[in-house]
Design a protein around this motif. Structure first.
Motif, PDB file in Angstrom:
ATOM      1  N   ARG A  30      10.642  38.564 -47.793  1.00 18.47           N
ATOM      2  CA  ARG A  30      10.633  39.547 -46.715  1.00 18.47           C
ATOM      3  C   ARG A  30      10.197  40.928 -47.197  1.00 18.47           C
ATOM      4  N   TYR A  31       9.510  40.957 -48.311  1.00 19.96           N
ATOM      5  CA  TYR A  31       9.065  42.225 -48.867  1.00 19.96           C
ATOM      6  C   TYR A  31       7.675  42.055 -49.468  1.00 19.96           C
ATOM      7  N   ARG A  32       7.007  43.195 -49.664  1.00 18.93           N
ATOM      8  CA  ARG A  32       5.795  43.234 -50.476  1.00 18.93           C
ATOM      9  C   ARG A  32       5.795  44.526 -51.259  1.00 18.93           C
ATOM     10  N   VAL A  33       5.127  44.492 -52.373  1.00 18.05           N
ATOM     11  CA  VAL A  33       5.069  45.633 -53.278  1.00 18.05           C
ATOM     12  C   VAL A  33       3.602  45.967 -53.506  1.00 18.05           C
ATOM     13  N   GLY A  34       3.271  47.249 -53.405  1.00 18.90           N
ATOM     14  CA  GLY A  34       1.906  47.685 -53.636  1.00 18.90           C
ATOM     15  C   GLY A  34       1.829  48.748 -54.709  1.00 18.90           C
ATOM     16  N   VAL A  35       0.692  48.764 -55.398  1.00 15.62           N
ATOM     17  CA  VAL A  35       0.386  49.827 -56.353  1.00 15.62           C
ATOM     18  C   VAL A  35      -1.002  50.338 -56.012  1.00 15.62           C
ATOM     19  N   ASP A  36      -1.142  51.662 -55.879  1.00 20.83           N
ATOM     20  CA  ASP A  36      -2.428  52.267 -55.541  1.00 20.83           C
ATOM     21  C   ASP A  36      -2.700  53.443 -56.461  1.00 20.83           C
ATOM     22  N   ARG A  37      -3.965  53.630 -56.804  1.00 22.52           N
ATOM     23  CA  ARG A  37      -4.387  54.730 -57.670  1.00 22.52           C
ATOM     24  C   ARG A  37      -5.003  55.836 -56.822  1.00 22.52           C
ATOM     25  N   TYR A  78      21.412  44.086 -54.377  1.00 25.70           N
ATOM     26  CA  TYR A  78      20.747  44.036 -55.674  1.00 25.70           C
ATOM     27  C   TYR A  78      21.514  43.170 -56.671  1.00 25.70           C
ATOM     28  N   ASP A  79      22.834  43.097 -56.508  1.00 26.20           N
ATOM     29  CA  ASP A  79      23.673  42.371 -57.453  1.00 26.20           C
ATOM     30  C   ASP A  79      23.878  40.914 -57.069  1.00 26.20           C
ATOM     31  N   ARG A  80      23.235  40.489 -55.981  1.00 23.79           N
ATOM     32  CA  ARG A  80      23.328  39.087 -55.572  1.00 23.79           C
ATOM     33  C   ARG A  80      22.105  38.338 -56.079  1.00 23.79           C
ATOM     34  N   PRO A  81      22.259  37.452 -57.061  1.00 26.05           N
ATOM     35  CA  PRO A  81      21.105  36.724 -57.602  1.00 26.05           C
ATOM     36  C   PRO A  81      20.353  35.986 -56.497  1.00 26.05           C
ATOM     37  N   GLY A  82      19.051  36.111 -56.503  1.00 31.20           N
ATOM     38  CA  GLY A  82      18.236  35.409 -55.518  1.00 31.20           C
ATOM     39  C   GLY A  82      18.013  36.167 -54.234  1.00 31.20           C
ATOM     40  N   SER A  83      18.692  37.308 -54.038  1.00 31.73           N
ATOM     41  CA  SER A  83      18.467  38.084 -52.818  1.00 31.73           C
ATOM     42  C   SER A  83      17.076  38.697 -52.853  1.00 31.73           C
ATOM     43  N   ASP A  84      16.558  39.052 -51.682  1.00 30.73           N
ATOM     44  CA  ASP A  84      15.243  39.676 -51.623  1.00 30.73           C
ATOM     45  C   ASP A  84      15.204  40.966 -52.437  1.00 30.73           C
ATOM     46  N   LEU A  85      16.282  41.748 -52.355  1.00 29.11           N
ATOM     47  CA  LEU A  85      16.299  42.999 -53.098  1.00 29.11           C
ATOM     48  C   LEU A  85      16.300  42.756 -54.608  1.00 29.11           C
ATOM     49  N   ALA A  86      17.049  41.747 -55.051  1.00 24.61           N
ATOM     50  CA  ALA A  86      17.074  41.436 -56.481  1.00 24.61           C
ATOM     51  C   ALA A  86      15.701  40.988 -56.957  1.00 24.61           C
TER      52      ALA A  86
END
Length: 212
Positions: free
Chosen positions: A186-193, A12-20
């Motif tokens: 390498r990730y995706r984020v979803g929001v569902d109601r 998370y603390d590495r700029p540009g990482s997938d987690l960041a």
């Protein structure tokens, strides 16, 4: 071999990482979910919270932060203590942020705090076997008030359930609100109601059994 979750969080603390970059997406979606909540108190549940920097960042600045009562569940004692330290620095103090050092897969751990208006399951689906992802989604309605929003993440790879994940969400009573899957990420984020009715927890009920 058990994953070193403290080392994992360092990304998370590495700029540009997938987690960041994923964190930016999750926080923006959480802000939008809070904006869409009905006027009045807002209840939030975060499962497998890690160090909860997503929730804490939003609660530090969002106009509705003082209306939010949050329960954050994290099994790692060190990470849970980090959440408590971060919550103590919030402008409204930590009185509305409850941290439970426990197994988020056990519904009884957080059953007294539901139903809620916002559920975060970030970093959950990617750490479950396929059948347990399906089980988790089928059980998540127990946490949800009518019209609650579920924010989730999933890595993109050979084990990604892909369209099946969306199908399982529909079967559980959710409708999509947002999907964010940047090209080459390498990730995706979803929001569902959640469109169903609130459901009472069943004694011994679990979201998942084994978190890898």
């Amino acid at each position: 071999m058990e994953r070193d979750w403290l080392a994992w969080h360092e990304a998370y603390d590495r700029p540009g990482s997938d987690l960041a970059r994923r964190l930016v997406v999750v926080t923006s979606q959480l802000e939008a979910s809070l904006d869409r909540c009905a006027p009045g108190p807002v209840r939030l549940l975060s499962l497998c919270s890690g160090d909860a920097r997503d929730v804490l960042q939003v609660l530090a600045t969002h106009p509705r932060a003082a209306e939010v009562t949050a329960v954050l569940v994290e099994s790692d004692p060190f990470l849970a203590d980090q959440i408590r330290a971060g919550a103590a620095l919030l402008p409204q103090g930590d009185g509305k942020v409850g941290v439970r050092t426990a197994d988020a897969g056990a519904v009884e751990v957080w059953a007294d705090a539901v139903p809620v208006d916002v559920v975060l399951a970030c970093g959950v689906f990617g750490n479950l076997e396929r059948d347990q992802v399906q089980q988790c989604i089928a059980t998540l309605p127990v946490a949800c008030a009518p019209n609650a929003e579920l924010i989730w993440t999933r890595g993109r790879g050979s084990e990604d359930p892909g369209p099946d994940l969306d199908r399982w969400l529909r079967l559980a009573g959710f409708e999509p609100v947002a999907r964010v899957a940047p090209e080459r990420a390498r990730y995706r984020v979803g929001v569902d109601r959640y469109l169903g009715a609130a459901r009472q927890p069943v004694p011994g009920e679990r979201l998942f059994t084994t978190f890898r």
